[in-house]
Design an enzyme around this catalytic site. Structure first.
Site, mmCIF file in Angstrom:
data_model
loop_
_atom_site.group_PDB
_atom_site.id
_atom_site.type_symbol
_atom_site.label_atom_id
_atom_site.label_comp_id
_atom_site.label_asym_id
_atom_site.label_seq_id
_atom_site.Cartn_x
_atom_site.Cartn_y
_atom_site.Cartn_z
ATOM 1 N N THR A 17 -61.737 49.945 1.662
ATOM 2 C CA THR A 17 -62.647 50.386 2.729
ATOM 3 C C THR A 17 -63.416 49.239 3.373
ATOM 4 O O THR A 17 -64.363 49.486 4.120
ATOM 5 C CB THR A 17 -63.659 51.424 2.190
ATOM 6 O OG1 THR A 17 -64.477 50.797 1.185
ATOM 7 C CG2 THR A 17 -62.953 52.639 1.600
ATOM 8 N N TRP A 18 -63.015 47.995 3.091
ATOM 9 C CA TRP A 18 -63.700 46.859 3.713
ATOM 10 C C TRP A 18 -63.595 46.995 5.238
ATOM 11 O O TRP A 18 -62.531 47.258 5.777
ATOM 12 C CB TRP A 18 -63.054 45.562 3.230
ATOM 13 C CG TRP A 18 -63.712 44.313 3.720
ATOM 14 C CD1 TRP A 18 -65.029 44.134 4.043
ATOM 15 C CD2 TRP A 18 -63.083 43.046 3.920
ATOM 16 N NE1 TRP A 18 -65.259 42.841 4.431
ATOM 17 C CE2 TRP A 18 -64.087 42.149 4.373
ATOM 18 C CE3 TRP A 18 -61.781 42.579 3.759
ATOM 19 C CZ2 TRP A 18 -63.808 40.818 4.658
ATOM 20 C CZ3 TRP A 18 -61.512 41.251 4.042
ATOM 21 C CH2 TRP A 18 -62.517 40.390 4.485
ATOM 22 N N ASP B 206 -61.677 52.208 -3.192
ATOM 23 C CA ASP B 206 -62.513 51.038 -3.472
ATOM 24 C C ASP B 206 -63.495 50.808 -2.337
ATOM 25 O O ASP B 206 -63.119 50.792 -1.165
ATOM 26 C CB ASP B 206 -61.632 49.794 -3.636
ATOM 27 C CG ASP B 206 -62.458 48.526 -3.785
ATOM 28 O OD1 ASP B 206 -62.904 48.249 -4.907
ATOM 29 O OD2 ASP B 206 -62.678 47.834 -2.770
ATOM 30 N N TYR C 160 -70.237 46.467 2.065
ATOM 31 C CA TYR C 160 -69.423 46.849 3.213
ATOM 32 C C TYR C 160 -70.259 47.673 4.199
ATOM 33 O O TYR C 160 -70.730 48.770 3.879
ATOM 34 C CB TYR C 160 -68.206 47.659 2.784
ATOM 35 C CG TYR C 160 -67.256 46.957 1.840
ATOM 36 C CD1 TYR C 160 -67.303 45.574 1.638
ATOM 37 C CD2 TYR C 160 -66.286 47.671 1.140
ATOM 38 C CE1 TYR C 160 -66.423 44.944 0.780
ATOM 39 C CE2 TYR C 160 -65.402 47.044 0.278
ATOM 40 C CZ TYR C 160 -65.480 45.681 0.096
ATOM 41 O OH TYR C 160 -64.609 45.051 -0.762
ATOM 42 N N GLN D 286 -61.125 42.073 -9.622
ATOM 43 C CA GLN D 286 -60.605 42.277 -8.269
ATOM 44 C C GLN D 286 -60.571 40.936 -7.545
ATOM 45 O O GLN D 286 -61.587 40.247 -7.454
ATOM 46 C CB GLN D 286 -61.482 43.267 -7.502
ATOM 47 C CG GLN D 286 -60.897 43.630 -6.157
ATOM 48 C CD GLN D 286 -61.700 44.712 -5.443
ATOM 49 O OE1 GLN D 286 -62.122 44.523 -4.313
ATOM 50 N NE2 GLN D 286 -61.907 45.847 -6.106
ATOM 51 N N TYR E 212 -57.120 42.661 -3.489
ATOM 52 C CA TYR E 212 -57.593 43.012 -2.149
ATOM 53 C C TYR E 212 -56.879 42.155 -1.108
ATOM 54 O O TYR E 212 -56.329 41.104 -1.414
ATOM 55 C CB TYR E 212 -59.118 42.916 -2.036
ATOM 56 C CG TYR E 212 -59.765 41.550 -2.093
ATOM 57 C CD1 TYR E 212 -59.879 40.760 -0.951
ATOM 58 C CD2 TYR E 212 -60.345 41.067 -3.269
ATOM 59 C CE1 TYR E 212 -60.514 39.526 -0.973
ATOM 60 C CE2 TYR E 212 -61.000 39.831 -3.307
ATOM 61 C CZ TYR E 212 -61.075 39.070 -2.158
ATOM 62 O OH TYR E 212 -61.715 37.838 -2.191
#
Length: 281
Positions: A23-24, A52, A57, A167, A195
């Site tokens: 969801t960045w 995530d 964010y 991560q 990611y």
């Protein structure tokens, strides 16, 4: 459609999907919010139940998007969020977690990560995570953007061995961690969560992937994503903010890379031959 989404196992013995939803950069533009929520909902419909996010964010905006997407479906979602290093003190972690829970509109986070190493002693952050577990606010904890020496320090701490994942930035053009961090993590059964597995879209336009994509009846982006998920003990968390993008990511689960494909990818994107500093964005 695959009948079962492949999984990997956390040190706690819980299994989680090897494909999640990132969801960045979500929550930054209200005009895109409905599409972002719909994309996450479709992912859940398809069985991509790991989502995530992070307090960083969109300054919490992404967590609010996630809350809308998982409303009424919390129990089927494996929810990951992260605390900033500036909030990693004992009291800071408590406050940050409570704020994330409010934005996410839930009573617990399944996996809570320290976003990157900071100035707060790791032992203090670990103690804070363990207190949150005891209180039922989080179920598991882990870290993000930790290199091998930092992981060594972490697992040497009292209760540091309870770390569940790391991560990291990992894709075909960011393979440096394969030299030491990846084998170190596999040996200890600590999955890596990758990611930017398509390098923020750049690998979708990389001509070195065209031939491999053509013979697999796939797109270059799907090949890049399938390669990450092909790695043992690695979870990919690409972002998809459109329904078609979610479907494309899901279809990458069906790609079975053959030895020739792997060999060609290694030639096009060589693995590291020496130690490099861990990359992050």
């Amino acid at each position: 459609m695959p009948s079962i989404i492949r999984t990997t196992t956390l040190p706690s013995s819980e299994t989680i999907p090897v494909l999640g939803q990132g969801t960045w950069k979500m929550g930054e533009d209200l005009r895109r919010r409905a599409d972002e929520v719909s994309a996450l909902k479709l992912g859940l419909d398809l069985g991509i139940t790991l989502i995530d996010t992070a307090e960083m964010y969109a300054s919490g905006g992404a967590e609010e998007v996630v809350a809308e997407a998982i409303a009424g479906r919390r129990d089927e979602t494996f929810l990951v969020s992260k605390v900033l290093p500036s909030n990693a003190s004992r009291a800071g972690v408590q406050r940050a977690c409570e704020n994330s829970l409010k934005r996410l509109r839930t009573d617990r986070i399944d996996l809570y990560l320290l976003h990157w190493p900071g100035s707060v002693p790791l032992a203090e952050t670990v103690a804070a995570f363990e207190a949150l577990k005891e209180a039922g606010k989080i179920r598991h904890w882990g870290v993000s953007n930790f290199d091998t020496d930092e992981m060594e320090e972490l697992v040497g701490l009292p209760e540091g061995g309870n770390v569940q994942t790391n991560q990291v930035l990992y894709n075909l053009v960011r393979r440096g961690l394969e030299f030491d961090l990846a084998p170190w993590s596999r040996q200890r059964g600590i999955p890596l969560m990758a990611y930017s597995p398509v390098e923020q879209g750049a690998l979708a336009r990389n001509a070195r992937l065209d031939a491999i994509a053509a013979r697999n009846n796939a797109t270059p982006a799907q090949i890049a994503l399938a390669w990450v998920m092909h790695q043992e003990g690695v979870i990919a968390i690409p972002k998809a903010s459109s329904l078609e993008h979610v479907r494309q990511n899901f279809a990458a689960l069906d790609i079975e890379l053959l030895p020739q494909d792997i060999a060609d990818l290694d030639r096009a994107f060589p693995p590291p031959t020496r130690k490099r500093g861990l990359e992050m964005v």
